[in-house]
Design a protein around this motif. Structure first.
Motif, PDB file in Angstrom:
ATOM      1  N   ALA A  20      63.062  42.598  61.562  1.00 23.29           N
ATOM      2  CA  ALA A  20      62.812  41.357  60.816  1.00 23.29           C
ATOM      3  C   ALA A  20      63.752  40.250  61.284  1.00 23.29           C
ATOM      4  CB  ALA A  20      62.987  41.613  59.323  1.00 23.29           C
TER       5      ALA A  20
ATOM      6  N   MET B 132      62.495  39.069  64.732  1.00 22.29           N
ATOM      7  CA  MET B 132      61.285  38.251  64.695  1.00 22.29           C
ATOM      8  C   MET B 132      61.593  36.875  64.142  1.00 22.29           C
ATOM      9  SD  MET B 132      58.809  39.767  66.048  1.00 22.29           S
ATOM     10  CE  MET B 132      57.411  38.806  65.483  1.00 22.29           C
ATOM     11  N   ALA B 133      62.498  36.843  63.152  1.00 21.63           N
ATOM     12  CA  ALA B 133      62.837  35.553  62.560  1.00 21.63           C
ATOM     13  C   ALA B 133      63.549  34.653  63.571  1.00 21.63           C
ATOM     14  CB  ALA B 133      63.716  35.760  61.329  1.00 21.63           C
TER      15      ALA B 133
ATOM     16  N   GLN C  77      59.425  38.811  70.976  1.00 23.39           N
ATOM     17  CA  GLN C  77      58.253  39.270  70.224  1.00 23.39           C
ATOM     18  C   GLN C  77      58.230  40.784  70.214  1.00 23.39           C
ATOM     19  OE1 GLN C  77      54.510  37.571  71.295  1.00 23.39           O
ATOM     20  NE2 GLN C  77      55.354  35.521  71.537  1.00 23.39           N
TER      21      GLN C  77
ATOM     22  N   LYS D 208      58.255  36.481  52.605  1.00 23.06           N
ATOM     23  CA  LYS D 208      58.253  36.058  54.005  1.00 23.06           C
ATOM     24  C   LYS D 208      58.542  37.216  54.975  1.00 23.06           C
ATOM     25  CE  LYS D 208      60.005  31.741  54.947  1.00 23.06           C
ATOM     26  NZ  LYS D 208      61.003  30.754  55.407  1.00 23.06           N
TER      27      LYS D 208
ATOM     28  N   GLN E 109      55.912  38.592  57.748  1.00 22.49           N
ATOM     29  CA  GLN E 109      56.260  38.582  59.163  1.00 22.49           C
ATOM     30  C   GLN E 109      55.985  39.945  59.790  1.00 22.49           C
ATOM     31  OE1 GLN E 109      60.150  36.705  60.110  1.00 22.49           O
ATOM     32  NE2 GLN E 109      60.623  38.730  60.872  1.00 22.49           N
ATOM     33  N   GLN E 110      56.380  40.975  59.058  1.00 20.76           N
ATOM     34  CA  GLN E 110      56.191  42.338  59.549  1.00 20.76           C
ATOM     35  C   GLN E 110      54.699  42.658  59.722  1.00 20.76           C
ATOM     36  OE1 GLN E 110      58.201  44.924  56.821  1.00 20.76           O
ATOM     37  NE2 GLN E 110      57.207  46.704  57.700  1.00 20.76           N
TER      38      GLN E 110
ATOM     39  N   ASP F 121      55.409  31.821  50.674  1.00 19.96           N
ATOM     40  CA  ASP F 121      56.477  32.795  50.474  1.00 19.96           C
ATOM     41  C   ASP F 121      56.637  33.093  48.986  1.00 19.96           C
ATOM     42  OD1 ASP F 121      58.697  34.384  50.676  1.00 19.96           O
ATOM     43  OD2 ASP F 121      60.083  32.767  51.187  1.00 19.96           O
TER      44      ASP F 121
ATOM     45  N   MET G 274      54.898  32.171  63.911  1.00 20.16           N
ATOM     46  CA  MET G 274      56.323  32.027  63.611  1.00 20.16           C
ATOM     47  C   MET G 274      56.642  30.669  62.982  1.00 20.16           C
ATOM     48  SD  MET G 274      57.538  34.936  64.024  1.00 20.16           S
ATOM     49  CE  MET G 274      59.190  34.491  63.545  1.00 20.16           C
TER      50      MET G 274
ATOM     51  N   LEU H 150      55.588  30.731  59.406  1.00 17.75           N
ATOM     52  CA  LEU H 150      56.495  31.490  58.549  1.00 17.75           C
ATOM     53  C   LEU H 150      57.755  30.680  58.254  1.00 17.75           C
ATOM     54  CD1 LEU H 150      56.020  35.009  60.133  1.00 17.75           C
ATOM     55  CD2 LEU H 150      55.538  34.402  57.765  1.00 17.75           C
ATOM     56  N   HIS H 151      58.230  29.944  59.261  1.00 19.43           N
ATOM     57  CA  HIS H 151      59.396  29.095  59.026  1.00 19.43           C
ATOM     58  C   HIS H 151      59.083  28.025  57.989  1.00 19.43           C
ATOM     59  CE1 HIS H 151      62.252  30.710  61.772  1.00 19.43           C
ATOM     60  NE2 HIS H 151      61.411  30.666  62.783  1.00 19.43           N
TER      61      HIS H 151
END
Lengths: 619, 270, 344
Positions: free
Chosen positions: A168, A171-172, A177, B73, B77-78, B95, B218, B221-222
């Protein structure tokens, strides 16, 4: 259908392609990603494969999630803490600091264990002196744990939760990737250079033939291929086959670890961070562990090594007998199975180290021989190999140097040789050789090697596992007649069952008192604790290369040892493989008793890239 | 309909349906024990909807697919690491809590708000997809409320097939009682379709799709804003697992003929 | 004081279905428990008079109806308009309706329209302590919760088989027709019919006395090392025909259909029961070759008497979940069962 079958194999260019997301790759990508961006978030290195974009780093993981590793971990966590100096275990579910450690010798309370005369004598002595010795519940708690085995100040982790936490964070960061559910089939090798990997074909029948929705696995070409796919990973093993191992090196020592995560009874008073290590039972060769996590959760398991010379290395069944030992059952009784899993451990350590780097590739993690066989520690060591490689790679990127064998040797291999990892693995190098000559000799050998920092060791000559599998008739001589074994074999074959339950019970192992909660049938464990899955449209990954060898094989230990009951008696002696039950532990790969024609270091089973497996994030 | 569809798929994340689930009571309402530790997946019905959306978009040039998803979040993402390899879409992330004990009314308000905020949304091309139920709340109610908030009056639930006619109208098959399907025709978008299983298999993982999607996943998600969601006005008196443990009589070693006779007598009530 | 509305739609023959009467029974009980809270009846359909008459004795304060050709078909836009109008006309605070596919499609949207809230998959309604509360499923029948709500109106959609159908006198009911004018935008959808498999291929029979659940074991390697999918298909079809049973399939078996493996050709996703399938209600259930645990076994939660055939005596599907487990080869047993049923 026809137009999809005609699909061309596609190619994608990236800068760094990584295979397998475990602790080693976690260490590699964490360290690498921190060095890829400036403080303001701008990329430091431009991609060569996609000019104008930042460096393209992509990691493929076979399992359906980055969290599906199997290992109850107790680790000194030096490498992990070096990466995360402010690590707070409470951030990671199921993590705890090591609070207390115990090493326990388990006596045999049922009388079915195969013990040598010496061991039986020792058992009698312990029982006779039980008032004077620290014994309780058929166990002797050793008053002292050698320093090389202690994990003081270390961490208890669930590998699944740890990799999920690391994944996590990665990825953040957006710098790399990670794609789970994507097995890598083969390395792409051109002359002596690894130029990337080929992903697995999708939409095939079980033999790999195209079917509806066929999509040929994509070729991912990269300047650097980082291989961290573990001890039974297909890419590492194919590189070993292609490039060979360094002179004098071999991978002949293995073990299968089987574990459960258990909800303990409310009234069990075990402090989180408690570590129990056991030996002596259910068979003297089998080691066990119990790690206590916060919130009344524990991880329990056993290791069944390749030098356990038995034709039935039935780890699941042995795990149940181990749990039922009175010393452990007092904690486990009334508990509930949360998850279950199994994994192969490469136990050759330093002696099994492959070529760590070559043109276009580098090896990290357990498959690179990083496990310390003396301290029984592998996760932190694997992590450290990854961080060492990342430091080297960042250096080469800064210098603008290509990823050639020469540069990688300098930037990575030399760095690894100069690290604590190397120093400790040299100490451990011959520590387990004594086990080749018996359990007691092995334990003595470990003590000698540990206490003399590797200067002395009890000698032993590891032989390939296939040379160590006796026939059932030989193993049970004096206990079960040849005729009876033949009858049991016929009976089990006609019912599609493995032999071990019948043989073990015939030798005095009591039937398992199933309670539907913790003691459940092997099949139920697959569903209840493992959630094994196999998405459709992929080829079988366990392949019996020369069927005639299976047909004439006397032991078919692959069936007995299979952690998921995925290998069963099949037609005309050839075992049947059911992908939907395979937990990808890889025990069949090294347990097989048939050497491969032309390659005596390998067996008749090939363990290829495959999808699915366990669906549990807390193992 | 030369400009294609704008297909917005509402899809939440749920604990992998194979996992063992236990409810626990918290002051804020019930949740699932170890919820953050359980492997999460895109809700199975929403996943069918997403695959159908991608299939339709591919067959109708000019179309685009969004996936609107509400969840913590980190978990989103996962899950996206897997989902984003399947089909092309643009993620709109919210989120917030993803558990089943939140109220449909609040979830629908958030989803509808997120859909309305999609730049360039054109009602005349809009199709709102989703699963007809979910593996978490399992209520089969959210999509209708989203549709109402978007003033979409053509709604279908338990959809197994959507066929587009040459004139742009749809034929839709919805599951009804008795293993049958109700057949409807609809003049065209906008419409809300809650999918049952549809007919498409799970698409294979495609690295190029993954790479392309990740460019938007990505950042989405941000950007994801914290979304407050709960079950205001609901008081849970009790949440439990129905325990239906039965004392099973195990019949072993009875000849097949005897077993058959016993079963037939039981079936026929003889 | 609550005002209750029982909301129903008529069947194609103008009657009220049993399921609607079950919801009426629950609504009546609730009204009584709330010491005389007024109960209204709202009915939607082409012609609602006969349906209203059939429950004339239910003690409703008012019979409201939305009727006409526009409301004969189960279409979202017209049904939502009708239900909205009825809720408003009754000034209902609590609406109780049966979970038919028609109402499930539309009532959550109606809740949104009238500014209310909705609970679906409700299995029980009570008014203990003077306030309505419901028991409903979460996580696909895996968890049961009892809850109360502060918001009104509150639409409660009651699952079938959860209560006794209302039984009472028919008679003449005066139906107040609530006018609903549909705009053209409500007519963009037309229901053109119903698609069902031909009678001889019908495997789902909701009213059957027995549910037969087939597991993936039918298509696995048998003791002779071979797969006998064709024979399995024949045995199962013959059994379904002779026993007039309904067919359910475990997820793993249904999934095989999509994988081109040895499968039962008549098994579709509609047959699937369990966590990601249906949870049908039948008096008896017989499972064979099923394997699994909680998430799957949930599929026969509403089967009263359960028996299982399995070679594994420790199978999670059977142990603790069935009344009787026959440890035997399902092929052999079904062959004999079919022969015996043939003699009857």
């Amino acid at each position: 259908m026809s137009d999809s079958i005609a699909l061309e194999r596609q190619t994608m260019e990236v800068d760094i392609v990584c295979v397998g997301f475990g602790p080693a790759m976690g260490g590699f990508l964490t360290t690498l990603s921190r060095g890829l961006v400036r403080e303001d978030g701008a990329p430091l290195h431009e991609s060569r494969s996609a000019p104008g974009l930042p460096l393209q780093v992509i990691c493929y993981e076979r399992a359906d999630d980055v969290a599906f590793g199997v290992s109850g971990v107790v680790t000194r966590a030096r490498g992990i803490r070096a990466t995360f100096p402010d690590l707070d275990p409470s951030e990671i579910p199921l993590a705890a600091s090591v609070a207390r450690e115990k090493l326990v010798y388990l006596l045999d309370p049922v009388g079915a264990s195969r013990r040598s005369a010496t061991l039986m004598l020792a058992d009698r002595l312990i029982r006779a002196c039980r008032r004077a010795l620290p014994t309780e519940d058929e166990a002797l708690v050793l008053p002292h744990i050698p320093s090389f085995l202690r994990k003081e100040g270390g961490l208890l982790l669930s590998l699944g939760q740890f990799t999920q936490w690391v994944g996590a964070k990665l990825m953040a960061s957006g710098a790399v990737q990670i794609w789970p559910g994507t097995p890598v089939a083969t390395p792409l090798i051109e002359e002596k250079r690894v130029v990337g990997v080929r992903l697995i074909d999708q939409g095939t029948d079980r033999h790999g033939n195209p079917e509806a929705g066929f999509m040929p696995g994509m070729d991912i070409r990269a300047a650097l291929t980082v291989v961290g796919d573990g001890p039974v990973g297909p890419i590492g093993r194919q590189l070993d086959e292609h490039f060979g191992l360094p002179e004098g090196y071999h991978q002949r020592e293995w073990a299968v670890g089987t574990k459960m995560v258990v909800d303990l009874r409310e009234d069990v008073e075990l402090e989180p961070g408690t570590v129990l290590h056991t030996f002596g039972y259910p068979e003297p060769e089998i080691f066990g562990f119990m790690y206590v996590y916060p919130d009344q959760v524990a991880s329990v398991g056993i290791f069944v090594p390749s030098w356990f010379e038995s034709p039935i290395r039935a780890s699941y069944r042995y795990l149940q007998h181990w749990m039922l030992h009175p010393y452990l059952w007092r904690y486990l009784q009334g508990g509930r199975l949360r998850s279950w899993g199994a994994k192969t451990l490469q136990e050759s350590g330093r002696r099994g180290e492959p070529h760590l780097a070559g043109d276009g590739y580098a090896r990290i993690g357990e498959g690179s021989g990083s496990t310390n066989v003396l301290t029984g520690s592998g996760v932190d060591e694997a992590w450290t190999t990854g961080t060492l490689l990342a430091e080297g790679v960042l250096g080469l990127l800064r210098e603008g140097q290509p990823f050639t064998k020469e540069h990688l040797e300098r930037a990575y291999v030399e760095r690894r040789r100069g690290s604590w990892l190397e120093a400790e693995s040299r100490v451990a190098g011959r520590a387990r050789d004594g086990f080749q000559r018996g359990v007691l000799t092995g334990l003595l050998g470990m003590a000698v090697a540990g206490l003399t920092r590797g200067k002395l060791a009890v000698p032993g000559d590891p032989t390939p596992p296939h040379a160590r599998v006796p026939s059932a008739e030989a193993y049970y001589r004096g206990k079960i007649s040849g005729e009876e074994i033949a009858r049991i074999r016929d009976e089990c074959a006609s019912r599609g069952l493995s032999l071990h339950d019948a043989l073990m019970e015939r030798c005095g192992w009591p039937a398992i008192p199933y309670d539907g909660k913790l003691l459940v049938s092997h099949q139920d464990a697959l569903l209840l604790g493992g959630k094994v899955q196999a998405p459709p449209g992929y080829a079988d990954h366990v392949v019996f290369l020369y069927p005639h060898l299976c047909e004439t094989c006397g032991t078919r230990i692959c069936i007995e040892t299979c952690s998921g009951q995925a290998i069963t008696p099949g037609e005309s002696g050839l075992p049947a493989f059911d992908r939907e039950k395979c937990v990808h532990c890889g025990a069949c790969l090294w347990s097989c008793s048939q050497p491969r024609p032309g390659d005596l270091e390998r067996t008749n089973i090939e363990f290829r890239a495959g999808t699915g497996g366990l669906h549990s994030a807390e193992n | 309909m030369t400009t294609g569809y704008q297909i917005v798929v509402c899809g939440g994340i749920v604990p992998d349906p194979l996992q063992t689930l236990d409810p626990v009571a918290n002051p804020a309402g019930p949740t699932i024990k170890n919820e953050m530790m359980l492997p999460a997946v895109l809700d199975p019905w929403a996943a069918h909807a997403l695959y159908e959306a991608a299939h339709l978009a591919k067959a109708t040039p000019g179309s685009k697919v969004w996936l609107v998803s509400l969840g913590p979040k980190a978990k989103l993402q996962q899950v996206m690491m897997t989902v984003a390899q399947k089909v092309p879409f643009e993620l709109v992330a919210l989120d917030g809590q993803a558990g089943g004990f939140t109220d449909t009314y609040e979830v629908a308000a958030l989803l509808a708000g997120a859909i309305q905020a999609i730049p360039g949304l054109d009602r005349s091309r809009l199709l709102v997809f989703g699963g007809w139920e979910s593996a978490s709340r399992g209520a089969g109610a959210t999509l209708q409320m989203v549709g109402e908030r978007l003033h979409v009056l053509d709604q279908f639930q338990g959809v197994d097939r959507l066929a587009i006619a040459a004139d742009g109208s749809f034929q839709i098959l919805e599951r009804i009682e008795g293993g049958r399907h109700q057949v409807s025709t609809c003049a065209g978008p906008p419409a809300v379709l809650g999918w049952a299983t549809g007919s498409l298999p799970e698409p294979p993982n495609n690295s190029q799709v993954g790479m392309a999607n990740m460019r938007t996943v990505m950042p989405a998600l941000h950007r994801a804003k914290p979304a407050k969601v709960g079950a205001e006005g609901v008081t849970f008196a009790r949440v439990s697992l129905p325990s239906q443990r039965r004392d099973t009589r195990i019949v072993k070693d009875l000849p097949v003929g005897e077993i058959a006779r016993e079963i037939v007598a039981w079936i026929t009530g003889a | 004081m609550e005002t209750l509305l029982f909301l129903a739609h008529v069947e194609s023959d103008g009657s009220l279905a049993t399921q609607a009467r079950e919801a009426l029974g629950a609504a009546r009980e609730m009204a009584d428990a709330l010491s005389g809270a007024p109960l209204h009846v709202g009915v939607v359909g082409r012609d609602v008079a006969a349906a209203a008459g059939s429950i004339a004795g239910c003690g409703a304060a008012r019979f409201l109806g939305v009727a006409g050709a526009d409301f004969s078909q189960p279409r979202y836009a017209s049904d939502a308009a009708a239900a909205e109008a009825l809720c408003k006309a009754a000034a209902a605070t609590v609406v109780i309706a049966p979970a038919t596919s028609r109402w499930c499609r539309v009532l959550p949207g109606v809740a949104q329209r009238v500014g209310g809230r909705v609970d679906t998959h409700v299995t029980g309604i009570s008014a203990d302590g003077g306030a309505p509360s419901v028991t409903r499923w979460y996580y696909r029948q895996r968890m049961e919760a009892t809850l109360t709500r502060a918001h009104r109106p509150w639409i409660i959609v009651l699952d079938p088989g959860c209560g006794a159908p209302w039984k009472g006198e028919a008679g003449a009911a005066t139906v107040e027709v609530v006018p609903v004018k549909l705009s053209e935008t409500c007519r963009r959808t037309t229901v053109t019919g119903v698609q069902a498999p031909p009678a001889d291929q019908q495997t789902i029979r909701p009213d059957a006395g027995l549910l037969f659940v087939a597991g993936a074991g039918w298509t696995k390697t048998q003791p002779d090392g071979k797969v006998h999918a064709a024979e399995a298909a024949e045995l199962i079809l013959e059994f379904l025909r002779k026993a007039q049973a309904s067919l359910g399939g475990s997820k793993s078996l249904v999934d095989l259909t999509g994988e081109g493996q040895a499968v039962l050709p008549f098994m579709t996703h509609l047959n699937q029961i369990g966590q990601t399938g249906a949870t049908p209600r039948h008096p008896k259930g017989l499972s064979a070759c099923c394997h699994g645990e909680e998430p799957h076994v949930v599929g026969w939660r509403f089967i009263s008497e359960r028996r299982a055939i399995n070679l594994d005596p420790n199978c999670g599907w059977a142990r603790g979940k069935a009344d009787v487990l026959y440890v035997a080869d399902a092929f052999a047993v079904l062959r004999r069962v079919n022969a015996l049923l043939g003699e009857k």
